[in-house]
Scaffold this motif. Structure first.
Motif: not given
Ligand code: ZN
Length: 403
Positions: A6, A9, A28, A49, A51, A84-86, A288
């Motif tokens: 990730s 955040n 997600t 959480y 992601d 890519r993100f979380s 992440g």
């Protein structure tokens, strides 16, 4: 090739009933609502959480090109990974705000969720904007949920209320996106906006420091001794890099002599593997949650027992202390009167991923001396959320910054 770790955040804020969980699911494909057993021993908060990788279809146009699917649902071609993100989430109202403050150096952007079927701002929403202003967060997307429940005219009126509400705040110019997450309405627009958020400027050259948010024993009961795997640590790096083979120190470590604070000793181990939830990697940087496989006796890591500790390279760790000086700032909350601390008043402090029972050993104006119930790593400038007991409930009253 897919993005293995990730890159940003994102924290969620917004009234607890405003449809956060279904929004996160639509962005997600993961339900983060696993909080029922979340507040466990040591009052530790288990962060929700999720992601995902945002992909962009090159054949489709505008926001509709953005998806988390591996195949474009509109044209069938294969979209390319962009980011890519979380998403980090916390249960309840008080703990959510405390987490936002103590996680300020983990959270790089905010999804601020406001439901259209209630007038804006509700009390909790107002307090969340106060936190956003306090932390100086500008990277934000406001998501107006439940618009399908009110009809177009009401939704427009509510949109104007939000505009008025954020006027003059840190997020005055944040986009406001009406959305119906469970029908995926505007999910693509939100994904496009996330993919265009300012990426955080992580300090990769610094000595690594990771907050431990989970710890497990991955062995099945009754495993043969020679097949036992070492303890696994989950958490988020706030700076620096960690590699497979690195020797790490975990602080404050284990209390060898129950009841005596000075008897804590660091845990030393070696990283034997790093996983990002989907991929094994050789080197991790901030972004992440990552899981570290170690050589620690798994009995020490089971059931989240190391949550709240920090880790980094052996010999390169911040000092730990049981007493610190800090500067306290009172939050303006309508229903909480500002009063001075009483001598030896017990408070709960959120520090990183830890919630630590502490005592105010002295205070003068906004300067406080705090004694922790166990040693805490001291990093100057760290923001700690302060919760005081008011009418038999723990309430967030302000924050303290380590000196
Ligand atoms: Zn397409």
């Amino acid at each position: 090739m897919d993005i293995k770790q990730s890159q940003i955040n994102i924290g969620t804020l917004g009234h607890i009933d405003h449809g956060k969980t279904s929004l996160v699911k639509s962005l997600t494909n993961i339900w983060t609502d696993r909080h029922s057993e979340s507040i466990k021993r040591n009052m530790t908060i288990k962060l929700g959480y999720a992601d995902a990788i945002i992909r962009k279809c090159e054949k489709c146009e505008g926001a509709s090109a953005y998806t988390i699917e591996k195949v474009c649902k509109k044209c069938g071609s294969v979209p390319k990974p962009v980011l890519r993100f979380s998403i980090l989430d916390a249960p309840g109202h008080e703990t959510l705000m405390a987490t936002a403050i103590s996680g300020a150096n983990i959270i790089n952007g905010i999804l601020f969720i406001i439901a259209a079927n209630e007038p804006c701002p509700m009390q909790q929403t107002r307090e969340h904007l106060m936190i956003i202003n306090l932390l100086g967060i500008k990277n934000a997307i406001i998501v107006q949920t439940k618009v399908d429940l009110v009809g177009k005219d009401k939704a427009v009126e509510h949109y104007k209320q939000i505009k008025e509400f954020i006027k003059g705040s840190e997020i005055e110019n944040a986009p406001i996106i009406p959305s119906v997450p469970n029908r995926n309405i505007n999910t693509d627009v939100i994904l496009e906006l996330i993919s265009k958020m300012n990426l955080p400027d992580f300090d990769l050259q610094a000595d690594p420091l990771m907050y431990i948010a989970r710890s497990f024993d991955v062995n099945k009961p009754g495993s043969a001794i020679d097949s036992l795997k070492g303890g696994v640590l989950g958490g988020t790096l706030i700076r620096g890099k960690l590699k497979v083979g690195d020797t790490i120190s975990i602080l404050p470590g284990i209390n060898r002599q129950k009841g005596k604070h000075s008897a804590y000793s660091e845990i030393l181990t070696v990283i034997v593997g790093i996983n990002t939830g989907t991929d094994d990697i050789e080197e991790a940087r901030p972004g992440g949650l990552i899981g570290l496989a170690t050589q620690i006796d798994p009995a020490l890591t089971k059931a989240d027992s190391l949550v709240g500790m920090v880790l980094g390279h052996k010999g390169k760790m911040p000092k730990v202390s049981e007493e610190i000086n800090a500067v306290y700032t009172q939050l303006a909350r309508n229903d909480i009167q500002a009063t001075g601390f009483s001598k030896e008043e017990p408070i709960a402090l959120s520090v990183g991923t830890a919630t630590v029972l502490s005592y105010v050993s002295a205070s003068k104006k906004n300067k406080v001396k705090i004694r922790f119930s166990h040693p805490v790593p001291v990093v100057k400038g760290t923001k700690m959320a302060v919760m005081r007991r008011i009418n038999h409930r723990l309430r967030l009253t302000g924050y303290a910054v380590m000196e």
